[in-house]
Design a protein around this motif. Structure first.
Motif, mmCIF file in Angstrom:
data_model
loop_
_atom_site.group_PDB
_atom_site.id
_atom_site.type_symbol
_atom_site.label_atom_id
_atom_site.label_comp_id
_atom_site.label_asym_id
_atom_site.label_seq_id
_atom_site.Cartn_x
_atom_site.Cartn_y
_atom_site.Cartn_z
ATOM 1 N N TRP A 90 -7.401 0.961 1.553
ATOM 2 C CA TRP A 90 -6.993 1.788 0.893
ATOM 3 C C TRP A 90 -6.064 0.258 0.845
ATOM 4 C CZ3 TRP A 90 -3.302 6.604 3.012
ATOM 5 C CH2 TRP A 90 -2.510 6.723 1.913
ATOM 6 N N ARG A 124 0.616 -0.878 -0.045
ATOM 7 C CA ARG A 124 -0.214 -0.468 -0.385
ATOM 8 C C ARG A 124 0.961 1.511 0.093
ATOM 9 N NH1 ARG A 124 -0.262 3.983 1.842
ATOM 10 N NH2 ARG A 124 1.196 3.723 3.689
ATOM 11 N N ARG A 125 0.550 1.863 -1.202
ATOM 12 C CA ARG A 125 1.818 3.301 -0.738
ATOM 13 C C ARG A 125 0.837 4.509 -1.740
ATOM 14 N NH1 ARG A 125 6.754 3.406 -2.146
ATOM 15 N NH2 ARG A 125 6.545 6.291 -0.989
ATOM 16 N N THR A 126 1.248 5.924 -1.770
ATOM 17 C CA THR A 126 -0.095 6.577 -2.195
ATOM 18 C C THR A 126 0.270 6.835 -3.408
ATOM 19 O OG1 THR A 126 0.569 8.139 -0.273
ATOM 20 C CG2 THR A 126 0.229 9.310 -2.366
ATOM 21 N N TYR A 170 -0.084 8.570 -7.089
ATOM 22 C CA TYR A 170 -1.188 9.630 -7.612
ATOM 23 C C TYR A 170 -1.213 9.658 -9.440
ATOM 24 C CZ TYR A 170 0.327 12.642 -3.534
ATOM 25 O OH TYR A 170 -0.502 12.783 -2.149
ATOM 26 N N LEU A 227 -4.620 8.956 -0.906
ATOM 27 C CA LEU A 227 -6.128 9.958 0.519
ATOM 28 C C LEU A 227 -5.772 11.237 0.441
ATOM 29 C CD1 LEU A 227 -7.941 8.738 2.814
ATOM 30 C CD2 LEU A 227 -6.333 9.031 4.308
ATOM 31 N N GLN A 228 -7.520 11.851 0.106
ATOM 32 C CA GLN A 228 -7.247 13.584 -0.141
ATOM 33 C C GLN A 228 -8.115 13.687 1.487
ATOM 34 O OE1 GLN A 228 -5.356 15.474 -1.662
ATOM 35 N NE2 GLN A 228 -4.367 13.448 -2.576
ATOM 36 N N HIS A 229 -7.721 14.969 1.039
ATOM 37 C CA HIS A 229 -8.566 16.344 2.491
ATOM 38 C C HIS A 229 -10.112 17.111 1.943
ATOM 39 C CE1 HIS A 229 -6.838 12.901 4.858
ATOM 40 N NE2 HIS A 229 -7.389 12.438 5.233
ATOM 41 N N LYS A 252 10.380 7.651 -0.434
ATOM 42 C CA LYS A 252 9.864 7.654 1.388
ATOM 43 C C LYS A 252 10.686 7.263 2.371
ATOM 44 C CE LYS A 252 5.822 4.824 4.599
ATOM 45 N NZ LYS A 252 4.721 4.049 3.761
HETATM 46 C C1 LIG Z 1 -4.027 10.329 8.207
HETATM 47 C C2 LIG Z 1 -3.496 10.665 6.447
HETATM 48 C C3 LIG Z 1 -3.463 12.090 5.797
HETATM 49 C C4 LIG Z 1 -3.110 11.937 4.519
HETATM 50 N N1 LIG Z 1 -3.381 13.177 3.953
HETATM 51 C C5 LIG Z 1 -3.127 13.755 2.906
HETATM 52 C C6 LIG Z 1 -3.751 14.674 1.829
HETATM 53 O O1 LIG Z 1 -4.050 15.504 2.613
HETATM 54 N N2 LIG Z 1 -2.671 14.701 0.684
HETATM 55 C C7 LIG Z 1 -2.111 13.192 0.791
HETATM 56 O O2 LIG Z 1 -1.343 14.279 -0.847
HETATM 57 N N3 LIG Z 1 -1.568 12.900 1.076
HETATM 58 C C8 LIG Z 1 -2.152 12.342 2.159
HETATM 59 N N4 LIG Z 1 -2.090 11.306 3.091
HETATM 60 C C9 LIG Z 1 -0.749 10.462 2.171
HETATM 61 C C10 LIG Z 1 0.304 10.630 3.452
HETATM 62 O O3 LIG Z 1 1.107 11.466 2.671
HETATM 63 C C11 LIG Z 1 1.340 9.219 2.709
HETATM 64 O O4 LIG Z 1 0.677 8.186 3.090
HETATM 65 C C12 LIG Z 1 2.804 9.282 3.576
HETATM 66 O O5 LIG Z 1 3.610 10.364 3.578
HETATM 67 C C13 LIG Z 1 3.785 7.784 3.178
HETATM 68 O O6 LIG Z 1 3.459 7.445 1.441
HETATM 69 P P1 LIG Z 1 2.946 6.450 1.248
HETATM 70 O O7 LIG Z 1 1.403 6.396 1.716
HETATM 71 O O8 LIG Z 1 3.412 5.652 -0.163
HETATM 72 O O9 LIG Z 1 2.896 5.172 2.397
HETATM 73 C C14 LIG Z 1 -2.107 11.038 4.355
HETATM 74 C C15 LIG Z 1 -1.889 10.069 4.537
HETATM 75 C C16 LIG Z 1 -2.662 9.680 6.280
HETATM 76 C C17 LIG Z 1 -2.204 8.820 7.440
#
Ligand SMILES: Cc1cc2nc3c(=O)[nH]c(=O)nc-3n(C[C@H](O)[C@H](O)[C@H](O)COP(=O)(O)O)c2cc1C
Length: 254
Positions: free
Chosen positions: A188, A59-61, A63, A200-202, A239
């Motif tokens: 996720w 699981r990674r972010t 885009y 994940l976005q807000h 990361k």
């Molecule tokens: C509680 C939480 C809130 C986050 N909010 C955002 C966000 O608003 N926008 C975004 O692009 N990434 C967001 N992220 C992603 C984090 O930046 C990302 O998970 C972190 O840098 C680690 O990278 P990875 O997901 O690749 O392991 C969020 C992650 C978490 C856990």
């Protein structure tokens, strides 16, 4: 348009189950498919912690998302149902609500976000250059995906518990958010296991009102997060990891 209802369905695991059932249980399960085995009758299979760890590592972010869905939509629905049925909540309050937007509905969500931001650019709250160079490409990147899961909390399911258990009354709100975050993490990771990429976005509270209007979301529900997913079209970023020794203390290890 009415809200999509999350129906109760059996979740077909993509991987082998972590527990196997004794023959008597499988026989009974066939006879009474709705009855669950007693905990004492569940025999733990060989440890499979590594499956969980492998999923957590994967699981990674992501885009860069595209529209080449790796599975039919029914698999997404099963995964979402599995989240609401299996993620725990404090005192079993079950106050998390999920709204799943797929394909055109998903695109509509990000068009709404683009409209909201365009209005902020008009008022000068966001500089034109930031909008053109950063915000708009980002929002268009989300729109390029397959779907978005909106995570809500329904306070009407928390209030009665706060009133009944006065000792913990101030804890139910943070506990609800903990459980909501568990749903976010489950989904996720689960979407990743189906072959999607996600981030994940807000954009709450900026988008709350037009989103509630578009999808008939009850006004008292609180939007907490948006999980955007699609076919992974790019690699995750670098990361950095702080040392585990700084973050974990273990006592009594043998
Ligand atoms: C509680 C939480 C809130 C986050 N909010 C955002 C966000 O608003 N926008 C975004 O692009 N990434 C967001 N992220 C992603 C984090 O930046 C990302 O998970 C972190 O840098 C680690 O990278 P990875 O997901 O690749 O392991 C969020 C992650 C978490 C856990």
């Amino acid at each position: 348009m009415s809200l999509p209802r999350i129906t109760l369905r059996l979740f077909s695991p993509m991987r082998p189950p972590l527990y196997r059932l004794t023959p008597s249980i499988t026989a009974r399960a066939r006879a009474f498919s709705s009855s669950l085995p007693a905990r004492s009758e569940i025999v733990p299979a060989a440890p499979r912690t590594n499956i969980l760890v492998e999923l957590a590592k994967a699981r990674r972010t992501i885009y860069q998302l595209g529209k080449n869905s790796p599975v039919p939509d029914s698999k997404i629905e099963e995964l979402v149902n599995a989240a609401v049925l299996n993620v725990p909540s404090a005192f079993n309050t079950q106050s998390t609500r999920l709204v799943v937007l797929l394909h055109r509905e998903h695109e509509h969500l990000w068009d709404i976000a683009i409209d909201v931001f365009q209005n902020l650019v008009k008022t000068g709250a966001i500089p034109e250059q930031v909008w053109q160079k950063q915000t708009l490409p980002k929002l268009q990147g989300f729109k390029a995906g397959v779907g978005t899961i909106l995570f809500y909390e329904d306070p009407s399911h928390i209030k009665p518990f706060s009133e009944k258990f006065s000792l913990y009354k101030d804890q139910f709100h943070p506990w609800a958010e903990h459980s909501n975050a568990m749903h976010q993490y489950f989904l996720w990771t689960g979407l990743e296991s189906l072959g999607f990429g996600a981030n994940l976005q807000h954009y709450n509270p900026l988008i709350d009102a037009p989103v509630a209007k578009q999808w008939d979301v009850p006004s008292e529900w609180r939007l907490l997060a948006q999980l955007v997913f699609g076919s992974p079209e790019g690699a995750p970023g670098e990361k950095a990891q702080k040392p585990t020794e700084e973050r974990v203390k273990i006592y009594g290890k043998q």
